[in-house]
Write a protein that holds these residues in place. Sequence first.
Motif, PDB file in Angstrom:
ATOM      1  N   HIS A   1       0.784  -2.560 -15.382  1.00  0.00           N
ATOM      2  CA  HIS A   1       0.037  -2.802 -14.141  1.00  0.00           C
ATOM      3  C   HIS A   1      -1.390  -2.265 -14.200  1.00  0.00           C
ATOM      4  O   HIS A   1      -2.268  -2.757 -13.492  1.00  0.00           O
ATOM      5  CB  HIS A   1       0.788  -2.213 -12.950  1.00  0.00           C
ATOM      6  N   LEU A   2      -1.622  -1.254 -15.040  1.00  0.00           N
ATOM      7  CA  LEU A   2      -2.987  -0.728 -15.192  1.00  0.00           C
ATOM      8  C   LEU A   2      -3.936  -1.805 -15.713  1.00  0.00           C
ATOM      9  O   LEU A   2      -5.130  -1.774 -15.433  1.00  0.00           O
ATOM     10  CB  LEU A   2      -3.003   0.441 -16.177  1.00  0.00           C
TER      11      LEU A   2
ATOM     12  N   GLY B   1       0.812  -1.205   0.000  1.00  0.00           N
ATOM     13  CA  GLY B   1       0.000   0.000   0.000  1.00  0.00           C
ATOM     14  C   GLY B   1       0.845   1.254   0.000  1.00  0.00           C
ATOM     15  O   GLY B   1       2.017   1.231   0.393  1.00  0.00           O
ATOM     16  N   LEU B   2       0.263   2.343  -0.482  1.00  0.00           N
ATOM     17  CA  LEU B   2       0.942   3.635  -0.500  1.00  0.00           C
ATOM     18  C   LEU B   2      -0.037   4.738  -0.125  1.00  0.00           C
ATOM     19  O   LEU B   2      -1.240   4.624  -0.389  1.00  0.00           O
ATOM     20  CB  LEU B   2       1.474   3.957  -1.909  1.00  0.00           C
TER      21      LEU B   2
ATOM     22  N   LEU C   1      -4.010   1.339  -8.334  1.00  0.00           N
ATOM     23  CA  LEU C   1      -3.366   2.608  -8.694  1.00  0.00           C
ATOM     24  C   LEU C   1      -1.956   2.768  -8.145  1.00  0.00           C
ATOM     25  O   LEU C   1      -1.150   3.518  -8.700  1.00  0.00           O
ATOM     26  CB  LEU C   1      -4.217   3.780  -8.184  1.00  0.00           C
ATOM     27  N   LYS C   2      -1.652   2.068  -7.052  1.00  0.00           N
ATOM     28  CA  LYS C   2      -0.337   2.306  -6.436  1.00  0.00           C
ATOM     29  C   LYS C   2       0.813   2.047  -7.405  1.00  0.00           C
ATOM     30  O   LYS C   2       1.857   2.680  -7.307  1.00  0.00           O
ATOM     31  CB  LYS C   2      -0.164   1.472  -5.163  1.00  0.00           C
TER      32      LYS C   2
ATOM     33  N   LEU D   1      -4.066  10.752  -1.682  1.00  0.00           N
ATOM     34  CA  LEU D   1      -4.595   9.501  -2.209  1.00  0.00           C
ATOM     35  C   LEU D   1      -4.244   8.387  -1.223  1.00  0.00           C
ATOM     36  O   LEU D   1      -3.088   7.970  -1.126  1.00  0.00           O
ATOM     37  CB  LEU D   1      -3.948   9.247  -3.576  1.00  0.00           C
ATOM     38  N   ASP D   2      -5.244   7.939  -0.485  1.00  0.00           N
ATOM     39  CA  ASP D   2      -5.014   6.909   0.529  1.00  0.00           C
ATOM     40  C   ASP D   2      -5.183   5.524  -0.097  1.00  0.00           C
ATOM     41  O   ASP D   2      -6.283   5.063  -0.342  1.00  0.00           O
ATOM     42  CB  ASP D   2      -6.008   7.103   1.681  1.00  0.00           C
ATOM     43  N   MET D   3      -4.063   4.890  -0.362  1.00  0.00           N
ATOM     44  CA  MET D   3      -4.076   3.516  -0.877  1.00  0.00           C
ATOM     45  C   MET D   3      -3.255   2.665   0.084  1.00  0.00           C
ATOM     46  O   MET D   3      -2.645   1.676  -0.301  1.00  0.00           O
ATOM     47  CB  MET D   3      -3.443   3.459  -2.269  1.00  0.00           C
ATOM     48  N   LEU D   4      -3.256   3.086   1.368  1.00  0.00           N
ATOM     49  CA  LEU D   4      -2.348   2.486   2.346  1.00  0.00           C
ATOM     50  C   LEU D   4      -2.918   1.199   2.954  1.00  0.00           C
ATOM     51  O   LEU D   4      -3.000   1.050   4.167  1.00  0.00           O
ATOM     52  CB  LEU D   4      -2.009   3.502   3.439  1.00  0.00           C
ATOM     53  N   THR D   5      -3.295   0.291   2.087  1.00  0.00           N
ATOM     54  CA  THR D   5      -3.782  -1.000   2.579  1.00  0.00           C
ATOM     55  C   THR D   5      -2.603  -1.863   3.021  1.00  0.00           C
ATOM     56  O   THR D   5      -1.490  -1.708   2.523  1.00  0.00           O
ATOM     57  CB  THR D   5      -4.589  -1.715   1.486  1.00  0.00           C
TER      58      THR D   5
END
Lengths: 561, 561
Positions: free
Chosen positions: B290-291, A262-263, A288-289, A273-277
Amino acid sequence: MARRAAAAARLLRRPGPLAAEPPVRGMPHTEYEFASRTVNSCRRFHWIPSLQRPPCGPRTNVETYEGQHSANKASEVQKRTFGSAATHNQRNPAYSELNSDDVCYFKSILGDNGVVQDEDRIAVANVDWMGKYKGASQLLLLPKSTKEVSKILSYCNTRRLAVVPQGGNTGLVGGSVPVYDEVIVSLAGMDKIISFDNVNGILTSEAGCVLENLSTFVENEGFIMPLDLGAKGSCHIGGNISTNAGGLRFIRYGSLHGNVLGLEVVLADGTILDMLTTLRKDNTGYDLKHLFIGSEGSLGVVTKVAVLTPAKLPATNVAFLSCNDYTSCQKLLLAARRNLGEILSAFEFMDHHCIDLAIRHLEGVQNPLPASQYKFYVLIETTGSDESYDKTKLEAFLLRSMEDGLVSDGVIAQDISQASNFWRIREGISEASVKVGAVYKYDLSIPVEKLYDIVEEMRCRLGDNAEVLGYGHLGDGNLHLNILSSKYDDSILTQIEPFVYEWTSAQRGSISAEHGLGLMKAEKIHYSKSTEAVQLMASIKKLLDPNSILNPYKVLPQSVL
Amino acid sequence: MARRAAAAARLLRRPGPLAAEPPVRGMPHTEYEFASRTVNSCRRFHWIPSLQRPPCGPRTNVETYEGQHSANKASEVQKRTFGSAATHNQRNPAYSELNSDDVCYFKSILGDNGVVQDEDRIAVANVDWMGKYKGASQLLLLPKSTKEVSKILSYCNTRRLAVVPQGGNTGLVGGSVPVYDEVIVSLAGMDKIISFDNVNGILTSEAGCVLENLSTFVENEGFIMPLDLGAKGSCHIGGNISTNAGGLRFIRYGSLHGNVLGLEVVLADGTILDMLTTLRKDNTGYDLKHLFIGSEGSLGVVTKVAVLTPAKLPATNVAFLSCNDYTSCQKLLLAARRNLGEILSAFEFMDHHCIDLAIRHLEGVQNPLPASQYKFYVLIETTGSDESYDKTKLEAFLLRSMEDGLVSDGVIAQDISQASNFWRIREGISEASVKVGAVYKYDLSIPVEKLYDIVEEMRCRLGDNAEVLGYGHLGDGNLHLNILSSKYDDSILTQIEPFVYEWTSAQRGSISAEHGLGLMKAEKIHYSKSTEAVQLMASIKKLLDPNSILNPYKVLPQSVL
């Protein structure tokens, strides 16, 4: 078969521990001589007892290094390190120039300590560690939180102030320093570990954490970082991810695209952009990361990361081998993949020019296989959970490889010091190269079977004008091509470029395996990517950063933006 | 310590082969009883000799299945399989309706054989294998080359004809069938293997290759595919990549984002995007492939793939264990990661409801640990390069785990048939679930420590109204939650949803670990992704497919497009 049986019998008579016995730490040095099908000098295999950590110790090199050099040393290096000349664009007049109101605003959100205008401190941030790329920024910002990064970018986007995000500033292609007067946004103040899941080995941290600090932290928890590189004492995890760093554990743990879970990223307009899984599996929508892994800070600023860390395995062995020809190196790689499979953790190769150079220029470096001269050398490292089993497996593999004629001679490290010495040779090549005078460095991905052809072709092209070295991460198809001459000479460069790029392109190789494009190779992307792909990259850049404020002049050619 | 020594002594007295001895194939069944710290029934550990391939044989299941069922069986399944109701959008009037000129054009580029209008053949392609999702397409196209796919999409884009790309049509979320009258573009005609690099294990093929065929091909070359799933006899590699399939080798070889090296993709406007590199490392610009991994055919049609295949390792062992509580399962996972590290290839768990169900409904299934009832069961598989070492390592690990009280009882498969029986239990759960009546299926990623909480909470919520099963890939934090009742009942569904999504969201889990969103969960993406992330996905969709012709109504909510 009889020879094999004889060799095996000698191996099994060895005084060391058998697989069924518990591993003995600090066991005495023992030396075994193996018979083999070919007439050959004695074969030495020493064992190294289980290492608490990979024996790569403090690495002073390498291709991936380097940041511990201070900017003060830059001028010295500048005289000696050359490659592609950076493309010199004009400053884009669409960007605003910094004024005192801007500085006031930044002070209002970051406080005085977060806004650096001191010339000496800015000078350090304006230049890369090699001293090859130098900008003229007048402002260094040190945000302490994602919110502050967001406010900075939102403001810069509105004001059209260009920005260069900076991590440890250890890159090799001029990606992390300003080209003109871009505002430098350093992540150094965001260096907190947020959490560690010690069941699953998932580390969540801020982007400014130094890789080595993270390594130490997770190792204390019984895990390791999935990447390791010479620059680890300086580089930031955010920078590693933004440049998709490869490094020394790639063959075992693969790319950051597989290890980053995650990022959190701040976009050019300040959107967080919270993609911090921290999940291993998540198939909800586009992932998207991956856009931000390897885009060199040109699509967004990575502020937090979640990384999968593998369990730390206690047993490491290192062997230093020689091969008579490049075909044997390839076959040995295939055999190692098959027979060492799950414990193989490095497969590095060097030609004899590399070894000669390292011995000539580095203090204390000796050839572990001095008996005679070989054309190629291979360093194999294994890492596993059980020393005695891994040891026996490696021993059996090497025995077979010698019988099959793939390996001419070999030594296995018997202790950490020996293992470090073996690694020192491999990692010292870059350092030794610089001592010759000028070095033209290329970092290429080429299909393994053709990987050494470019070294030989280059040697033919250049004749006595230069010394050509080939080495690198053979297991990853990654060649480091160093061309050395006593001084920098345009006529040599024109013999190398664009030939090296054209040749690589013709093999469908990559002109940047792990270093990225940065400023150095932004205009050369077409050698490795199709026009359609570059166009789509440009469209994505325009979508995410319509004012093009993030890390301008880099990664993509100016013509497509 | 004395107990440990005694247990170890008994283990070492066993009649089976010692690690230092060569592996014995077809050895007789032997049974060992271990002492342990807790008073317990006998512990059986059987060994399975080295398997030539993973003992998972022909799998008839599973979560990832299924496609071999013909559409004829659909109505039968439809009565019994329920989950989230698909969102029923209106047909988007912006799409054109197919006319005879269109058909003529497609015949001009594909020939008569490539244009299917036969009602029976179209009927099969209009419905998913479960019979849950059914479209009304009137046209099935079968291109034979990337150029043909390009011409089809270019035409459809200009004409605004909606398109659904179709692989093996084995999905579980309605992603691969039309919703209304979309033109079906099947990749089944593009099933050629292009090349195989048997030094590096890199397979390049067309997207329509069936996974099992690729598996067979690379296994003959000494490699394996990095993914394996129940649907392998039908699913296409292009579909696997477009849905980022997880499956049974995920814990060992990780995500397709790490294993896919290159792709060729046709964009909505017919542009052919050549990213078909076979390099392990390539840091030249944004890694666009990756998209398309996991975007379910909504951003482009994958036409060719390059996949990294790991070396095939010869030694596989399977153990079936019981644990008294969920905490022990977690601790066992941690211990397995540390001690089996590099050879661990599966760690699956099931609660006792799953076992009871499988025994009740599946012919020939027996509990391998019948002595008493345990709360949880774990299946551990190891795969390595050396049977005797791996075997000893597993044996030692299990011994320690029993002494530590993590494992209550256990059996190790002694031959392929036993191993298959163990896998049959795990894989039969889905099949057995369907036999009860109605099954509400959820595929969730949840942090491991909380993974079983939702099962217990759901059991409390539903009381006697339904039977709740929890099982899945514990090593990946992936829970399969099956809720069974005698018949479909809206009142049960409202007790489950949206609670299950809200609960998962509160844990920052994923509402689709591996199945994707498709039509079923497109409108539910907000449970797992932030508003900003969904907005960016929508922007990327609009950038790559401005007329939204690719796989409409799926993946993203209609409101953001």
